[in-house]
Structure formats: C-alpha cells, structure tokens
Design a protein around this motif. Structure first.
Motif, PDB file in Angstrom:
ATOM      1  N   GLY A   1       0.771  -1.235   0.000  1.00 38.24           N
ATOM      2  CA  GLY A   1       0.000   0.000   0.000  1.00 38.24           C
ATOM      3  C   GLY A   1       0.797   1.277   0.000  1.00 38.24           C
ATOM      4  N   TYR A   2       2.098   1.195  -0.327  1.00 41.25           N
ATOM      5  CA  TYR A   2       2.931   2.402  -0.324  1.00 41.25           C
ATOM      6  C   TYR A   2       3.043   3.057  -1.697  1.00 41.25           C
ATOM      7  CZ  TYR A   2       4.559   0.749   4.246  1.00 41.25           C
ATOM      8  OH  TYR A   2       4.618   0.332   5.546  1.00 41.25           O
ATOM      9  N   TYR A   3       2.752   2.301  -2.751  1.00 43.96           N
ATOM     10  CA  TYR A   3       3.047   2.762  -4.116  1.00 43.96           C
ATOM     11  C   TYR A   3       1.882   2.432  -5.035  1.00 43.96           C
ATOM     12  CZ  TYR A   3       5.610   2.977  -8.603  1.00 43.96           C
ATOM     13  OH  TYR A   3       6.032   3.281  -9.871  1.00 43.96           O
ATOM     14  N   ASP A   4       1.521   3.396  -5.892  1.00 44.50           N
ATOM     15  CA  ASP A   4       0.396   3.154  -6.814  1.00 44.50           C
ATOM     16  C   ASP A   4       0.763   3.466  -8.268  1.00 44.50           C
ATOM     17  OD1 ASP A   4       0.574   5.886  -6.745  1.00 44.50           O
ATOM     18  OD2 ASP A   4      -1.514   6.236  -6.154  1.00 44.50           O
ATOM     19  N   GLY A   5       2.062   3.474  -8.561  1.00 45.57           N
ATOM     20  CA  GLY A   5       2.501   3.778  -9.928  1.00 45.57           C
ATOM     21  C   GLY A   5       2.735   2.526 -10.747  1.00 45.57           C
TER      22      GLY A   5
ATOM     23  N   ARG B   1      10.375   6.972  -4.819  1.00 44.20           N
ATOM     24  CA  ARG B   1      11.176   7.414  -3.685  1.00 44.20           C
ATOM     25  C   ARG B   1      10.308   7.722  -2.470  1.00 44.20           C
ATOM     26  NH1 ARG B   1      14.617   9.348  -7.813  1.00 44.20           N
ATOM     27  NH2 ARG B   1      13.295  11.127  -8.223  1.00 44.20           N
ATOM     28  N   ALA B   2       9.146   8.359  -2.715  1.00 42.44           N
ATOM     29  CA  ALA B   2       8.245   8.656  -1.605  1.00 42.44           C
ATOM     30  C   ALA B   2       7.731   7.369  -0.964  1.00 42.44           C
ATOM     31  CB  ALA B   2       7.073   9.502  -2.099  1.00 42.44           C
ATOM     32  N   ALA B   3       7.439   6.370  -1.802  1.00 47.89           N
ATOM     33  CA  ALA B   3       6.965   5.083  -1.282  1.00 47.89           C
ATOM     34  C   ALA B   3       8.059   4.388  -0.476  1.00 47.89           C
ATOM     35  CB  ALA B   3       6.515   4.203  -2.442  1.00 47.89           C
ATOM     36  N   ILE B   4       9.293   4.425  -0.967  1.00 46.42           N
ATOM     37  CA  ILE B   4      10.412   3.817  -0.243  1.00 46.42           C
ATOM     38  C   ILE B   4      10.580   4.482   1.124  1.00 46.42           C
ATOM     39  CG2 ILE B   4      12.918   3.517  -0.222  1.00 46.42           C
ATOM     40  CD1 ILE B   4      12.741   3.300  -3.321  1.00 46.42           C
ATOM     41  N   MET B   5      10.518   5.811   1.142  1.00 43.33           N
ATOM     42  CA  MET B   5      10.691   6.533   2.399  1.00 43.33           C
ATOM     43  C   MET B   5       9.573   6.217   3.390  1.00 43.33           C
ATOM     44  SD  MET B   5      12.172  10.246   1.127  1.00 43.33           S
ATOM     45  CE  MET B   5      12.405  10.829   2.815  1.00 43.33           C
TER      46      MET B   5
END
Length: 414
Positions: free
Chosen positions: A370-374, A385-389
């Motif tokens: 649920g961190y990344y939607d691309g 990068r935002a999802a990794i952080m």
C-alpha cells in the motif's frame, strides 16, 4: 537555418519548459474563475491566432481542421507546466534509470530486428547505429512511451494551451504551433496521429516541430516523414540531426579513463597524448586511437566515480540535448548495446545496487503493502522514492528513499 533550429532539440524543449512554467502563475492569476470563462477565453485566442498562422503560411482550411473538436485548454498540460520537481538526481540515479540490463537487452533486440534499415541509415549518414538505438531508448523507451495515453497529448491542443497561457512569454509555443500546423499542411501525418509530449516533443525520437522541419527524413520512401509510425524515418531523422551538426563517422564519443590519485587537472581541451602525459590512461589499458585528437575531461559523478575523456562526437550528441549526463548516458548505453561492456569504475552509490528486475520487484512489493500506486517500470522517480521513504519510516530504517538491496530484503521479509 532559423535561430531556434540551431539549439539542441532537447535544449529547446528545456527552454520551452522553463518558459511555460514561469508563465503558469501569471496564467492562473489572469484567467477568470469558472471553466466556462476559461474555455471562452481559449476559444477567443484560437480564433484570433488564426490570422497569425495564415500570415505565416498556414492555410485557413488546415487551421480550421486542426482545431476541430478542440474547445478548451488542456488541463494536464497546464499541470505539467506548473510542476517543478524538487529532487535533483545524483549521477547514479540518472544513469541507473536509463542505462540498465533491460534497456541494453531491448537495444540488442532492436539492432537485430531493424538491421537492414540500420545498415542503410548508417551508410547514408555515417552515424553509429548503436548511438541511434541509445537515443531511441532515452527519448521514448524504444517507442513504448508513444503507446501511453497518460503521456501522449494532441500537439496542436498542447501548444495552443501553452501559447494561450501568457501572451508575454508564449512566443516559443506559438512558433512551435505554427510549425506543427505546417507539418499537418504538408501531409506527413494526419491530425489524429499528431501526438507528442505535453511540451510538444514528437515521435519515437522526440523532435519539437521546428526541429522536425529542419531534420525530418523520409527514409522508407513512402512520401511522408513519419517519425511517429516509421522506425526508419525516426532513426534516420536522428541521424540527420547528428550528421548536420558535425558527427565524425567511424569515431567514438569518448573514453573511460583512470586518473592518478590526488592530481588536479586544468580545465580545457587537450590532445589525447597530452592527457596521457599527465597520467590519464584508458581503464582497459589500450592506447588512444588518435593521440592528436582533442579531448575534454569529464567526471559526472565526481572524482569518486568514473571519469571520461570526451572527443568531438560527445559534443555532437549534446546537440540533441545540451546536458553532459544525457550525452554520457547515450554513449554508455550505445557501447553496451554494441557489446563493448559497461563501466569499469561504477558510480559511487551509498547503497547496494538493484538490477532492473529487482527494481520492478521493489515497486511491486511497495504496491502490495500500500505504499506505491505507480507503474512497475523499474524507473525510480518521485513516486517510488516517496513510497520507499514511507516504508523505511514504518520499518525503522534510515529514510533516504534509495532503491537499495537493503530495502528490498526488508520488504521480502515483511
């Protein structure tokens, strides 16, 4: 050649981007509230610009057909123009997103698939086929970008939107719009297929309209210079640009070199023999091919990363995009597609590098949690990068946003 055509293709696009970005705030302040008012203003601008286009050699009938069905400015274009990413990519990030095992593998596949045409293009223009394949990869991911509806826009609408945004700063956009209308008038492409990026860069090799006019080639002989659908036309157009800007056939773009520890070097161009006398040698131990040739020292990632001596063809590649990193990436990717191998001295990264497939896995696992939607495209941009952080914060890791093996292992454990 017109003044704007003397700029590099991507340089002109960068100038265009900066112009419209600066104009967007003025546009937002000047536009009346309410979409009905905005649409009315845009339609009035389109109607008034018709006379300018006609005076510039565009027929009224072509102009009217080009704007059929276009009744409002493109909000996506304005959003893109306003967006200014804050992240400044370090060298390793820029190159990891462009020169990787997937881009090399597809490049080799395309070299085999298009060999007969590449033979002809190379014979006619003298430009190394692997450089052309690398540019194709850099500009449109071997044409994959052209298939994405979320990326490709109607060029006429995009340029009209940007031309309308601010009359004080829209000269470049209006020049490109007139050039795009002349492309339609000549019949190289029809309106429904005149697509491009939000800033008007078009086709497999991403030419803005004025650069298309200056360099476009009908390589396949069908009477049209079609860089959207004809791979031979697109690659020959890129080759024509490089040749007309001084490409030296049969010569390289540069050499990866070793620098003696602690030694400083004066700026400027020197012969390869002079560089060698200063202690600069090729990393593979081979001699320089032409010791009298002038070269310039480049260290894109600083002294801790790879170093290069760049010769004439490097500056010619920069006519496509006036950025050292771009030209280095084209050269490195071309060499790997050709089978010469990659860097001896890799980029200095503060983490363990992932392969292209591992970067895709990283994105997939971030999405799963649920961190990344691309897209799972292996390219690490702002969203990745935002999802990794976000994951690093949750997992108690250092929040650096790096696509590292350490992060991937932690995701696998979770």
């Amino acid at each position: 050649m017109k003044k704007e055509e003397k700029m590099s293709v991507r340089d002109a696009a960068k100038r265009f981007t900066s112009i419209v970005a600066a104009a967007s705030l003025s546009f937002a302040l000047l536009m009346p509230t309410g979409s009905a008012f905005a649409d009315a203003g845009f339609r009035q601008w389109v109607a008034s610009f018709r006379a300018t286009a006609v005076r510039s050699g565009v027929s009224g009938a072509v102009y009217d057909r080009a704007f059929e069905g276009i009744s409002d400015a493109d909000p996506v274009v304005l959003e893109k123009a306003r967006y200014q990413p804050e992240f400044t990519a370090p060298a390793w990030d820029y190159f990891d997103n462009r020169v990787h095992d997937q881009s090399v593998a597809v490049g080799k596949q395309m070299a085999r698939k298009w060999k007969p045409w590449l033979d002809r293009i190379e014979a006619r223009y003298g430009v190394d086929r692997h450089i052309l394949l690398a540019i194709w990869s850099m500009e449109s991911n071997y044409g994959e970008i052209l298939k994405r509806d979320d990326v490709m826009r109607n060029v006429v609408r995009s340029l009209a939107t940007l031309g309308y945004a601010d009359s004080r700063r829209s000269k470049f956009a209006r020049t490109q719009l007139i050039a795009a209308l002349k492309i339609l008038q000549r019949g190289d492409i029809d309106k429904s297929h005149l697509s491009g990026s939000w800033a008007g860069a078009m086709g497999h090799t991403q030419f803005i309209p004025t650069s298309y006019q200056a360099y476009a080639v009908d390589m396949d002989g069908d009477g049209k210079r079609d860089i959207w659908n004809s791979i031979p036309d697109a690659l020959a157009t890129a080759a024509n640009l490089l040749r007309k800007n001084g490409w030296q056939a049969g010569k390289t773009w540069g050499y990866e070199v070793s620098l003696p520890d602690g030694k400083k070097f004066p700026a400027g161009s020197k012969s390869l023999s002079q560089w060698q006398a200063l202690g600069v040698t090729r990393v593979n131990g081979k001699p320089f091919k032409n010791s009298a040739e002038k070269a310039t020292l480049k260290v894109p990632g600083g002294r801790g990363g790879p170093a290069f001596l760049m010769v004439k063809n490097f500056s010619v590649i920069k006519r496509y995009n006036n950025a050292d990193k771009y030209a280095v990436a084209v050269g490195l990717l071309a060499d790997e597609i050709a089978g010469y191998g990659g860097l001896v001295q890799d980029w200095k990264r503060p983490f363990t590098k992932l392969s292209f497939e591992e970067r895709q896995e990283l994105q997939q696992r971030l999405s799963q949690y649920g961190y990344y939607d691309g897209k799972f495209d292996g390219k690490i941009g702002e969203g990745s990068r935002a999802a990794i952080m976000a994951f690093q914060a949750k997992a108690g890791l250092t929040q650096d946003g790096h696509p590292s093996m350490e992060v991937l292992k932690s995701l696998r454990q979770n």
